[in-house]
Design a protein around this motif. Structure first.
Motif, PDB file in Angstrom:
ATOM      1  N   LEU A   1       0.451  -1.233  -0.340  1.00 21.95           N
ATOM      2  CA  LEU A   1       0.019  -0.441   0.378  1.00 21.95           C
ATOM      3  C   LEU A   1       1.206   1.709  -0.104  1.00 21.95           C
ATOM      4  O   LEU A   1       0.604   2.117  -0.736  1.00 21.95           O
ATOM      5  N   SER A   2       1.601   1.355   1.248  1.00 19.74           N
ATOM      6  CA  SER A   2       2.612   2.430   0.701  1.00 19.74           C
ATOM      7  C   SER A   2       3.336   2.707  -0.910  1.00 19.74           C
ATOM      8  O   SER A   2       3.804   3.952  -0.608  1.00 19.74           O
ATOM      9  N   LEU A   3       3.693   1.336  -0.460  1.00 20.88           N
ATOM     10  CA  LEU A   3       4.815   1.810  -2.565  1.00 20.88           C
ATOM     11  C   LEU A   3       3.821   2.516  -2.933  1.00 20.88           C
ATOM     12  O   LEU A   3       4.738   2.823  -4.187  1.00 20.88           O
ATOM     13  N   ALA A   4       2.330   1.781  -3.482  1.00 27.40           N
ATOM     14  CA  ALA A   4       1.916   2.632  -4.236  1.00 27.40           C
ATOM     15  C   ALA A   4       1.924   3.607  -4.170  1.00 27.40           C
ATOM     16  O   ALA A   4       1.534   4.594  -5.411  1.00 27.40           O
ATOM     17  N   LEU A   5       2.338   4.046  -3.647  1.00 30.14           N
ATOM     18  CA  LEU A   5       1.750   6.209  -3.200  1.00 30.14           C
ATOM     19  C   LEU A   5       3.257   6.300  -4.212  1.00 30.14           C
ATOM     20  O   LEU A   5       3.245   7.918  -3.763  1.00 30.14           O
ATOM     21  N   ALA A   6       4.229   5.305  -4.048  1.00 30.74           N
ATOM     22  CA  ALA A   6       5.741   5.857  -4.439  1.00 30.74           C
ATOM     23  C   ALA A   6       5.560   6.940  -5.956  1.00 30.74           C
ATOM     24  O   ALA A   6       4.780   5.698  -6.542  1.00 30.74           O
ATOM     25  N   ARG A   7       6.349   7.504  -6.810  1.00 33.02           N
ATOM     26  CA  ARG A   7       6.861   7.615  -7.652  1.00 33.02           C
ATOM     27  C   ARG A   7       7.829   6.467  -8.419  1.00 33.02           C
ATOM     28  O   ARG A   7       8.739   6.020  -7.818  1.00 33.02           O
ATOM     29  N   HIS A   8       6.997   6.072  -9.674  1.00 29.91           N
ATOM     30  CA  HIS A   8       7.631   5.188 -10.368  1.00 29.91           C
ATOM     31  C   HIS A   8       8.070   3.670  -9.955  1.00 29.91           C
ATOM     32  O   HIS A   8       8.271   3.104  -9.889  1.00 29.91           O
ATOM     33  N   ALA A   9       6.590   3.790  -9.420  1.00 33.11           N
ATOM     34  CA  ALA A   9       5.839   2.049  -8.662  1.00 33.11           C
ATOM     35  C   ALA A   9       4.838   1.551  -9.434  1.00 33.11           C
ATOM     36  O   ALA A   9       4.224   1.952  -9.451  1.00 33.11           O
ATOM     37  N   THR A  10       4.879   0.394 -10.098  1.00 34.84           N
ATOM     38  CA  THR A  10       4.010   0.226 -10.675  1.00 34.84           C
ATOM     39  C   THR A  10       4.370  -1.198 -10.710  1.00 34.84           C
ATOM     40  O   THR A  10       4.460  -2.199 -10.317  1.00 34.84           O
ATOM     41  N   SER A  11       2.689  -2.116 -10.922  1.00 33.33           N
ATOM     42  CA  SER A  11       2.903  -3.484 -10.898  1.00 33.33           C
ATOM     43  C   SER A  11       2.939  -3.807 -12.815  1.00 33.33           C
ATOM     44  O   SER A  11       2.542  -5.166 -12.520  1.00 33.33           O
TER      45      SER A  11
ATOM     46  N   ASP B   1       7.493  -2.370 -24.295  1.00 34.24           N
ATOM     47  CA  ASP B   1       7.367  -2.506 -25.837  1.00 34.24           C
ATOM     48  C   ASP B   1       6.051  -3.740 -26.000  1.00 34.24           C
ATOM     49  O   ASP B   1       5.432  -3.197 -27.849  1.00 34.24           O
ATOM     50  N   ASN B   2       4.710  -3.714 -25.215  1.00 38.20           N
ATOM     51  CA  ASN B   2       4.505  -4.903 -25.529  1.00 38.20           C
ATOM     52  C   ASN B   2       2.914  -4.295 -24.295  1.00 38.20           C
ATOM     53  O   ASN B   2       3.137  -5.022 -23.593  1.00 38.20           O
ATOM     54  N   ILE B   3       2.668  -3.183 -24.527  1.00 37.05           N
ATOM     55  CA  ILE B   3       1.343  -2.437 -23.364  1.00 37.05           C
ATOM     56  C   ILE B   3       0.554  -2.608 -23.362  1.00 37.05           C
ATOM     57  O   ILE B   3      -0.370  -2.485 -25.110  1.00 37.05           O
ATOM     58  N   LEU B   4      -0.881  -3.606 -23.040  1.00 37.37           N
ATOM     59  CA  LEU B   4      -2.234  -3.269 -23.259  1.00 37.37           C
ATOM     60  C   LEU B   4      -2.727  -2.698 -21.717  1.00 37.37           C
ATOM     61  O   LEU B   4      -3.326  -2.750 -21.867  1.00 37.37           O
ATOM     62  N   SER B   5      -2.347  -2.475 -20.677  1.00 44.10           N
ATOM     63  CA  SER B   5      -2.548  -1.828 -19.818  1.00 44.10           C
ATOM     64  C   SER B   5      -2.953  -0.746 -19.905  1.00 44.10           C
ATOM     65  O   SER B   5      -2.113   0.201 -20.825  1.00 44.10           O
ATOM     66  N   LEU B   6      -3.374  -0.112 -19.070  1.00 40.49           N
ATOM     67  CA  LEU B   6      -3.686   1.240 -19.249  1.00 40.49           C
ATOM     68  C   LEU B   6      -3.049   2.508 -18.657  1.00 40.49           C
ATOM     69  O   LEU B   6      -2.907   3.695 -19.280  1.00 40.49           O
ATOM     70  N   GLY B   7      -2.332   1.771 -17.863  1.00 44.04           N
ATOM     71  CA  GLY B   7      -1.101   2.682 -17.029  1.00 44.04           C
ATOM     72  C   GLY B   7      -0.218   2.224 -17.381  1.00 44.04           C
ATOM     73  O   GLY B   7      -0.191   0.631 -16.604  1.00 44.04           O
ATOM     74  N   PHE B   8       1.219   1.977 -16.218  1.00 41.49           N
ATOM     75  CA  PHE B   8       2.259   1.938 -16.953  1.00 41.49           C
ATOM     76  C   PHE B   8       3.711   2.596 -15.971  1.00 41.49           C
ATOM     77  O   PHE B   8       4.869   2.357 -16.359  1.00 41.49           O
ATOM     78  N   ARG B   9       3.152   4.306 -16.266  1.00 43.67           N
ATOM     79  CA  ARG B   9       4.131   5.140 -15.514  1.00 43.67           C
ATOM     80  C   ARG B   9       4.278   4.663 -13.830  1.00 43.67           C
ATOM     81  O   ARG B   9       5.627   5.324 -14.057  1.00 43.67           O
ATOM     82  N   GLY B  10       3.570   4.910 -13.188  1.00 50.89           N
ATOM     83  CA  GLY B  10       3.990   4.548 -12.339  1.00 50.89           C
ATOM     84  C   GLY B  10       3.843   5.382 -11.156  1.00 50.89           C
ATOM     85  O   GLY B  10       4.612   6.142 -10.398  1.00 50.89           O
ATOM     86  N   GLU B  11       2.995   7.104 -12.084  1.00 52.99           N
ATOM     87  CA  GLU B  11       3.470   8.484 -11.364  1.00 52.99           C
ATOM     88  C   GLU B  11       2.414   8.727 -10.867  1.00 52.99           C
ATOM     89  O   GLU B  11       2.074  10.148 -10.532  1.00 52.99           O
TER      90      GLU B  11
END
Length: 617
Positions: free
Chosen positions: A68-78, A87-97
């Motif tokens: 949970l805490s890591l989810a609010l950190a910058r550049h943190a994404t699953s 190069d193979n992005i299908l999710s709507l989000g990916f930046r972790g920003e």
């Protein structure tokens, strides 16, 4: 000033300037996170246009306590882990920003529970300090994000917010756009405790159309043409409005790339080009289009808002979209005419090559258009009742025949006809509306006098007058063009694939030599009952190629003449509205004729009998 590394808090606020433009931007980012989490129900609660509270609740997979805490950190994404994933992005989000940026300019509370935990946990972050507080909470499986007092620590940004009504309108539009792309997701939108939008999950075609109608309006659905257009990894689907459904502003245009709403110049240009023949520059098309392609062929990592994309093969995508929409629009204009030959009486009817049923009263919403690659069912034939009705209508119109008395002419018509007959050597006097079109000799004995109701040329040979039907003349020109020794060909940018049934395959074996003879080039894959069209005769390039080929392969044609006749019945003909164009058509047809074929043009002439008019003078 010396170079320093920015603090995480300052970096997040800078990023927030790009990601969090207004409350609608927050809603977009949070709803996309819910969709990436596999949610099927999303509740969106807004207070005071989003400036006071934005709450997004979903039934997704949730976030584990230790993350949970890591989810609010910058550049943190699953959503991505390696450079190859980018190069193979299908999710709507990916930046972790998004969450880091939002929490830096608001008071953010994130509550979540995955199915693997018995209890939920909640993390809270506020403003620049970004310090997080973790505590247990009560919550079902899923996630709730609350964004309170947006821009409370950046007064300059808060000052630029519009009225609550305006900001909520932008939020409503974001939800509408997402709901169009995700019909299987249920959305509920409230404002100040009042339900404003409620979209139920849609799974079958009827339910999806109801959602489109709820978002775009019933009128759009009634005028919409459904598209299903494919080529290799490219797939174009959705709905485009008929040209009659014009918009004075660009307020009904929705486009998605792999489920992501985008605003792309390449796509917009392709759509405008497809509508170029139908709309003026100050009119806008209405459409809901979904473009699916290999994620390796499109770069979505162009801008933090992810509204812009970059294609690897821009020209291919542009022409693919333009061709799919053009075929749909042009097919709608002809309404898939069904050619039906009528037997003409030897004494009392002018010979007609075909009659057509114009299905203008077909009001079933979203009829499939020519955007589909294969027409599985031919247009229904005319019933005997409709043929009789059409014949009755034809008899009510003034026309000329060799033996049938015509309706009583007006005095102006009588003067015109008398003038025509009074000139022994040449005819130069035309009806008043045609004075700018002087009589133009086509040969030493044949002259074109006027264009009659955009359907025929009035011709004179000495003291005899004829009508030359333009549609039959157009068909003759195409047939003659396809019988030349050297037929110009044009390659297709996107080859057209036909999957044939057993009957069509048998007809293909019968007709493939005829196709080759007139300039078509196919590649066979008989094991899969598939043929691929790669080159076409130039004179047929603007035709609906799918419809033409399927029309021919739906009937037994054992001679080349029968093949040409059937092709002529299946092509689409433009209406000629300019006298000069009609004369040019006749001239070009004459140039294609050889000595043996000259009789074919004369066979089209309909001799006019003025006697019934002269007797009344």
């Amino acid at each position: 000033m010396t170079i320093k590394v920015l603090s995480p808090q300052l970096a997040n606020q800078i990023a927030a300037g790009e990601v969090v433009e207004r409350p609608a931007s927050v809603v977009k980012e949070l709803v996309e996170n819910s969709l990436d989490a596999g949610a099927t129900r999303i509740q969106i609660d807004i207070e005071n246009g989003g400036s006071t509270l934005i709450r997004i609740r979903d039934n997704g997979i949730g976030i584990a306590k230790e993350e949970l805490s890591l989810a609010l950190a910058r550049h943190a994404t699953s959503k991505i882990a390696t450079l190859a994933d980018l190069d193979n992005i299908l999710s709507l989000g990916f930046r972790g920003e998004a969450l880091a940026s939002i929490s830096s300019v608001s008071r953010l509370t994130l509550t979540s529970r995955p199915a693997t935990q018995n209890e939920a946990w909640q993390v809270y972050a506020q403003g620049r300090d970004m310090e997080t507080t973790l505590q247990p909470a009560s919550h079902p499986v899923g996630t709730t994000v609350e964004v309170a007092t947006l821009f409370f620590n950046t007064p300059a940004r808060r000052k630029f917010l519009r009225t609550d009504k305006t900001e909520f309108t932008h939020i409503d539009e974001v939800v509408r756009r997402i709901a169009l792309a995700k019909p299987h997701i249920a959305f509920t939108l409230t404002h100040n405790g009042k339900i404003v939008r409620q979209y139920r999950s849609a799974h079958d075609r009827t339910q999806k159309l109801k959602r489109v109608a709820a978002i775009c309006g019933d009128e759009f659905v009634q005028h919409a043409l459904e598209i299903d257009w494919k080529h290799d990894d490219l797939h174009l689907s959705g709905w485009v409005a008929q040209p009659s459904f014009v918009r004075t502003q660009n307020d009904l245009s929705y486009c998605y790339i792999n489920g992501r709403m985008v605003r792309d110049k390449i796509i917009n240009h392709a759509i405008r080009q497809a509508y170029a023949d139908f709309l003026s520059p100050d009119q806008y098309p209405a459409f809901v289009l979904f473009i699916d392609l290999n994620p390796n062929d499109v770069d979505v990592n162009v801008h933090p808002t992810k509204h812009e994309v970059r294609f690897q093969q821009q020209r291919l995508v542009h022409d693919f979209i333009c061709q799919g929409i053009s075929n749909a629009l042009h097919a709608e204009q002809t309404h898939l005419y069904q050619a039906v030959e009528t037997s003409a009486s030897a004494n009392d009817q002018i010979e007609e090559t075909a009659q057509y049923e114009y299905r203008s009263n077909y009001h079933k919403p979203n009829r499939a258009s020519a955007g589909q690659n294969i027409f599985v069912a031919p247009p229904r034939p005319l019933s005997s009742h409709s043929i009789q009705k059409s014949s009755q209508k034809a008899q009510t119109r003034p026309h000329f025949s060799l033996n049938r008395p015509a309706p009583h002419p007006s005095k102006s018509e009588q003067r015109i006809y008398a003038t025509l007959l009074s000139n022994r050597d040449s005819v130069t006097t035309l009806p008043k509306e045609d004075k700018n079109c002087p009589a133009r000799p086509l040969s030493s004995v044949l002259k074109a006098l006027a264009l009659v109701e955009n359907k025929a040329l009035l011709l004179q040979r000495q003291q005899q007058f004829y009508l030359l039907p333009l549609r039959q003349l157009q068909r003759l020109k195409i047939e003659l063009s396809l019988q030349r020794e050297s037929i110009p060909q044009q390659p297709l940018l996107i080859p057209v694939v036909f999957r044939l049934n057993a009957q069509q395959l048998a007809y293909w074996q019968q007709q493939k030599a005829f196709f080759t003879q007139i300039g078509f080039e196919f590649h066979e894959n008989l094991a899969q009952q598939r043929i691929t069209l790669s080159r076409v005769p130039t004179c047929l390039r603007q035709q609906n190629l799918q419809r033409c080929v399927i029309h021919l392969l739906s009937q037994a044609l054992d001679t080349f003449l029968a093949f040409l006749t059937a092709l002529g019945e299946g092509i689409e003909l433009d209406t000629i509205t300019v006298y000069a164009d009609a004369v040019t058509l006749l001239t070009e047809t004459e140039q294609l004729l050889n000595q043996q074929q000259s009789a074919r043009l004369a066979d089209l002439f309909i001799e006019l009998d003025w006697q019934s008019y002269l007797e009344k003078m």
